[in-house]
Motif scaffolding. Structure first.
Motif, short mmCIF file in Angstrom:
data_model
loop_
_atom_site.label_atom_id
_atom_site.label_comp_id
_atom_site.label_asym_id
_atom_site.label_seq_id
_atom_site.Cartn_x
_atom_site.Cartn_y
_atom_site.Cartn_z
N SER A 154 -11.63 -10.82 9.65
CA SER A 154 -11.12 -10.76 8.28
C SER A 154 -11.61 -11.96 7.48
O SER A 154 -11.95 -11.83 6.29
CB SER A 154 -9.59 -10.72 8.27
OG SER A 154 -9.14 -9.60 8.96
N PHE A 180 -6.44 -7.42 0.12
CA PHE A 180 -5.36 -8.41 0.29
C PHE A 180 -4.90 -8.49 1.73
O PHE A 180 -4.54 -9.56 2.22
CB PHE A 180 -4.21 -8.10 -0.66
CG PHE A 180 -4.50 -8.55 -2.07
CD1 PHE A 180 -4.53 -9.90 -2.38
CD2 PHE A 180 -4.81 -7.63 -3.07
CE1 PHE A 180 -4.85 -10.33 -3.65
CE2 PHE A 180 -5.12 -8.05 -4.35
CZ PHE A 180 -5.15 -9.40 -4.64
N MET A 181 -4.94 -7.35 2.44
CA MET A 181 -4.58 -7.38 3.86
C MET A 181 -5.57 -8.26 4.62
O MET A 181 -5.18 -9.06 5.47
CB MET A 181 -4.57 -5.97 4.44
CG MET A 181 -3.22 -5.29 4.29
SD MET A 181 -3.34 -3.54 4.72
CE MET A 181 -3.50 -3.64 6.49
N PHE A 214 -5.85 1.53 -5.32
CA PHE A 214 -4.95 0.54 -4.73
C PHE A 214 -4.98 0.64 -3.20
O PHE A 214 -5.13 -0.36 -2.50
CB PHE A 214 -3.54 0.75 -5.25
CG PHE A 214 -2.56 -0.25 -4.69
CD1 PHE A 214 -2.54 -1.55 -5.18
CD2 PHE A 214 -1.70 0.11 -3.67
CE1 PHE A 214 -1.66 -2.48 -4.66
CE2 PHE A 214 -0.81 -0.82 -3.15
CZ PHE A 214 -0.79 -2.11 -3.64
N THR A 215 -4.86 1.87 -2.67
CA THR A 215 -4.76 2.04 -1.22
C THR A 215 -6.05 1.68 -0.50
O THR A 215 -6.02 1.10 0.57
CB THR A 215 -4.42 3.51 -0.87
OG1 THR A 215 -3.72 4.08 -1.95
CG2 THR A 215 -3.61 3.60 0.40
N TYR A 243 -4.82 -11.78 4.00
CA TYR A 243 -3.66 -12.24 4.78
C TYR A 243 -4.04 -12.41 6.25
O TYR A 243 -3.77 -13.45 6.84
CB TYR A 243 -2.52 -11.23 4.63
CG TYR A 243 -1.41 -11.44 5.61
CD1 TYR A 243 -0.53 -12.52 5.46
CD2 TYR A 243 -1.24 -10.59 6.69
CE1 TYR A 243 0.48 -12.73 6.39
CE2 TYR A 243 -0.24 -10.79 7.62
CZ TYR A 243 0.62 -11.86 7.46
OH TYR A 243 1.61 -12.08 8.38
N ILE A 295 -7.83 -2.28 -3.16
CA ILE A 295 -7.08 -3.50 -3.45
C ILE A 295 -6.24 -3.92 -2.25
O ILE A 295 -6.32 -5.05 -1.78
CB ILE A 295 -6.23 -3.31 -4.71
CG1 ILE A 295 -7.16 -3.00 -5.88
CG2 ILE A 295 -5.39 -4.54 -4.99
CD1 ILE A 295 -6.49 -2.46 -7.11
N LEU A 296 -5.49 -2.97 -1.70
CA LEU A 296 -4.62 -3.28 -0.58
C LEU A 296 -5.40 -3.81 0.64
O LEU A 296 -5.04 -4.87 1.18
CB LEU A 296 -3.79 -2.05 -0.21
CG LEU A 296 -2.65 -2.30 0.77
CD1 LEU A 296 -1.59 -3.19 0.14
CD2 LEU A 296 -2.02 -0.98 1.23
N PRO A 297 -6.47 -3.11 1.06
CA PRO A 297 -7.22 -3.63 2.21
C PRO A 297 -7.75 -5.03 1.98
O PRO A 297 -7.77 -5.85 2.90
CB PRO A 297 -8.38 -2.64 2.37
CG PRO A 297 -7.91 -1.41 1.72
CD PRO A 297 -7.01 -1.82 0.61
N SER A 336 -5.51 5.49 -9.63
CA SER A 336 -4.95 4.17 -9.35
C SER A 336 -4.44 4.09 -7.92
O SER A 336 -4.61 3.07 -7.25
CB SER A 336 -3.78 3.86 -10.29
OG SER A 336 -4.09 4.27 -11.56
N ILE A 337 -3.78 5.17 -7.48
CA ILE A 337 -3.25 5.14 -6.12
C ILE A 337 -4.40 5.00 -5.11
O ILE A 337 -4.34 4.19 -4.19
CB ILE A 337 -2.43 6.42 -5.83
CG1 ILE A 337 -1.14 6.38 -6.65
CG2 ILE A 337 -2.11 6.52 -4.34
CD1 ILE A 337 -0.38 7.68 -6.65
#
Lengths: 308, 421
Positions: free
Chosen positions: A284, A48-49, A40-41, A52, A44-46, A36-37
């Protein structure tokens, strides 16, 4: 459906389920934590980044003026950029050409390697060579094959009596087909392996039954092999299409998106805008559009294949 | 006794360790540069033995990418090499430390003006980057073919070919047996080459990549003068006089199917080995009337602002810029030395030397690329346009597109203050 009650009884009754202790929960969490980590790292995180950043005017190298929120401006600019649409058309065109071509080659090779060929294992290992060679190396080698006026490809045409030469990578009529040929060759063993596994999953009894019924080789292929590969086919079609959308390395090395942008792809467009021109916010936005497009494509494909 | 000596030894070691300092230097990773940097590391460490100062020189492949990610992560060495035209972008971003205080007046007055221009950031007039060498682009010719074609071979800047003579030479060379393409423009290169190699065409004709006073591209990069000269460039490609990108790198010096090549001094060795005595160096043609321009610049030393060892880093750059080191860099790599005194020392570039024309170009007709933070966008936009034009695109609309992209980027950065004043 029939299996379900059986499964439930195997895993235990309702009472046993509710007795899932805190300890067990913790153990399970611990077990899925590493995956999961990572998910996520790096996934998922990239995403959403990027989502943004696509609403800002962020730059690659930090700058003295503050980054500002620009609303939909990047998206509007992407939609208005003819280069983006050209890259989109090129990518779609590439997928359209490469998917059937590559699937056909890999199925043909898988059939061949699944037959009673002498030195079968040798051929199996040799056919995996493109897969273990980095794409950058493959691209450089193929650049030599496509070289003008005296590269391998032109020499073959000369054997058939052609005069002059074809500028494979420098002529907008030939550049994309040349990239398609190279890409299909470079990555077909992956699909071939999956086809091979799929072929070996088809029960021998069906072939024997077909034989008794008097089926020839073509009929066996048409009425036993192909239906037997149905799920494999769906998987390969989706995987190959998604792979096709990511086209970048070959094009960046061999044609740099040219001539006249005829081989520029969505990923290359994104890299150029984000890295060379340092416009991270804009790139992006391209990335988000790209993900939506590819996602929509994958879903559409699934729906169509299910209906079939 | 033994114990005492060990104690003493550890004490001295500890003492020197307290003083010892190692700085890290990222340099470009090239075959021709590697032996030079090994030598530089040894020489510097030897010269600074007493101070306990050592430098660790690390050749970094794709150093441009490494630096950009270094800025984002804050992990940078004490000295790194950056491509000259990128300096303004980094200086504007506040990522670099000024270098002026680390050089003596004597050193500064000895450095080629164009190299100083390349390293000077106009808003504060300070030096942020210093290159040990200058590069130049000229025509290299195959003497055998040129003689067969009956073409005059210019010897110095003054009697360089005019545009008409140059095109006439291309025409004649295209008829010579063995020549498939009269001219190699190195279209197999990408990225910076396109703007570096082809901006002199514009600059010689009164156009430029951007107006260097108003910092506006529209009206300059897409001016009539720019369109006119690029029409010539496009016509050479249309006449099939130019080696196509897919024909590879070695047409001039390898199988000798190209008669002339427009490229920089980094190809010297390959050319020399391939053509031996048939190699001739021909100055940049007079593209417009009597005007000729050559590009210049090169990878330069710089100190990131985050370095805690700026004084030591400065000492390192000063050492690397000494006449002796600059001359050595040139001898090892074939580039023009960045110091006048080193040019005089150099066999290759001194008076009567084989490369005298290149040194003369660097001193007289070199035009520095625009020292502006928008350079990455300027370069990409012009490069894309040139490539498309060579492939037959409409010249005016390609240049309009480039002008728009550059001006939009500048506007998006609010004019890159203080450049907007």
């Amino acid at each position: 459906m029939q299996n379900q009650p059986k499964l439930a009884s195997q895993t235990g009754t309702k009472t046993r389920r509710s007795s899932h202790t805190t300890q067990e929960w913790l153990d399970e969490l611990l077990l899925i934590a590493p995956a999961s980590i990572l998910l996520f790292t790096f996934l998922i995180l990239p995403f959403f980044m990027a989502g943004y950043l696509s609403f800002t005017d962020e730059r690659l190298v930090p700058r003295p003026i503050p980054t500002e929120f620009v609303g939909l401006q990047n998206y509007i600019a992407v939609m208005k950029d003819p280069e983006f649409w050209q890259a989109f058309r090129n990518t779609a065109w590439f997928a359209l050409l490469v998917v059937p071509f590559q699937c056909a080659i890999s199925l043909a090779c898988a059939l061949l390697l699944n037959s009673e060929l002498p030195f079968r294992s040798l051929f199996r290992s040799v056919s995996l060579l493109p897969l273990v060679t980095p794409m950058t190396v493959i691209a450089v080698i193929w650049a030599a094959l496509y070289r003008i006026p005296d590269g391998f490809m032109n020499n073959i045409l000369h054997l058939f009596g052609m005069e002059g030469y074809i500028d494979w990578l420098g002529d907008s009529k030939f550049a994309m087909p040349a990239i398609v040929l190279l890409s299909a060759w470079a990555t077909f063993p992956f699909q071939m392996l999956i086809f091979l596994a799929g072929l070996q999953d088809i029960p021998m009894e069906r072939y024997e039954a077909a034989k008794i019924d008097g089926a020839g080789p073509w009929q066996m292929f048409r009425y036993v092999t192909l239906p037997g590969l149905r799920n494999t086919n769906i998987f390969i079609l989706i995987i190959t299409t998604l792979q096709a959308f990511k086209l970048f390395t070959q094009v960046d090395i061999l044609t740099h998106g040219g001539p006249l942008g005829s081989t520029n792809t969505l990923v290359r467009y994104m890299v150029q805008e984000g890295y060379t021109a340092q416009q991270v916010g804009y790139a992006s936005a391209v990335a988000v559009v790209f993900v939506i497009l590819v996602g929509a494509f994958a879903i559409l494909q699934r729906v169509l294949l299910k209906n079939e | 006794m033994k114990k005492l000596s060990i104690a003493l030894l550890t004490a001295t070691l500890a003492l020197s360790a307290a003083h010892a300092k190692q700085i890290t230097v990222w340099v470009i990773d090239g075959d021709s540069e590697r032996p030079y940097f090994l030598q530089l590391q040894d020489a510097f460490n030897k010269a600074n033995e007493k101070k306990g100062l050592t430098a660790k020189i690390v050749p970094v492949p794709s150093i441009n990418d490494a630096i950009q990610s270094g800025f984002l992560s804050g992990k940078l060495p004490d000295v790194f090499m950056l491509d000259g035209p990128n300096m303004a972008n980094y200086a504007w971003s506040g990522q670099l430390a000024p270098l002026d205080s680390y050089f003596s007046k004597g050193t500064l007055s000895d450095i080629l003006p164009a190299i100083k221009d390349q390293g000077t950031y106009s808003p504060d007039g300070k030096l942020y980057a210093m290159s040990p060498y200058d590069s130049s682009v000229l025509l290299w010719g195959n003497k055998k073919y040129l003689q067969e074609a009956g073409v005059r071979i210019p010897k110095n800047l003054k009697d360089a070919w005019t545009l008409k003579e140059f095109e006439d030479a291309l025409q004649k060379l295209s008829k010579v047996k063995g020549v498939t393409w009269p001219l190699d423009l190195k279209l197999n290169y990408t990225g910076e080459w396109l703007s570096y190699g082809f901006s002199p065409f514009l600059q010689a004709c009164g156009a430029d990549l951007i107006n260097r006073k108003t910092w506006k591209a529209t009206g300059t990069i897409n001016s009539d003068a720019a369109v006119d000269i690029l029409e010539h460039l496009q016509s050479w490609a249309k006449n099939k006089w130019v080696v196509p990108a897919s024909a590879g790198d070695n047409r001039f010096y390898g199988d000798k199917t190209a008669a002339l090549v427009w490229v920089g001094n980094w190809m010297w060795r390959a050319h020399k080995e391939g053509l031996k005595d048939d190699l001739v160096l021909i100055p940049a043609p007079k593209f417009c009337g009597n005007k000729q321009v050559s590009p210049n610049g090169g990878w330069s030393y710089a100190i990131p602002k985050v370095s805690p060892n700026k004084a030591e880093a400065g000492a390192f750059i000063d050492f690397a810029m000494s006449s002796k080191q600059v001359a050595l860099y040139s001898d090892t790599t074939g580039y023009v030395p960045a110091r006048k005194s080193a040019i005089r020392l150099s066999k290759l570039y001194g008076k009567g030397g084989e490369g005298a024309i290149m040194a003369e170009q660097s001193a007289k007709i070199a035009v520095v690329r625009p020292v502006h933070p928008a350079y990455p966008v300027i370069s990409k936009s012009f490069g894309d346009a040139v490539l498309n034009i060579l492939n037959g695109a409409n010249i005016k609309s390609e240049l309009d597109k480039a002008a728009k992209a550059i001006d939009q980027d500048i506007a998006a950065n609010k004019g890159y203050p203080p450049f907007n004043k």
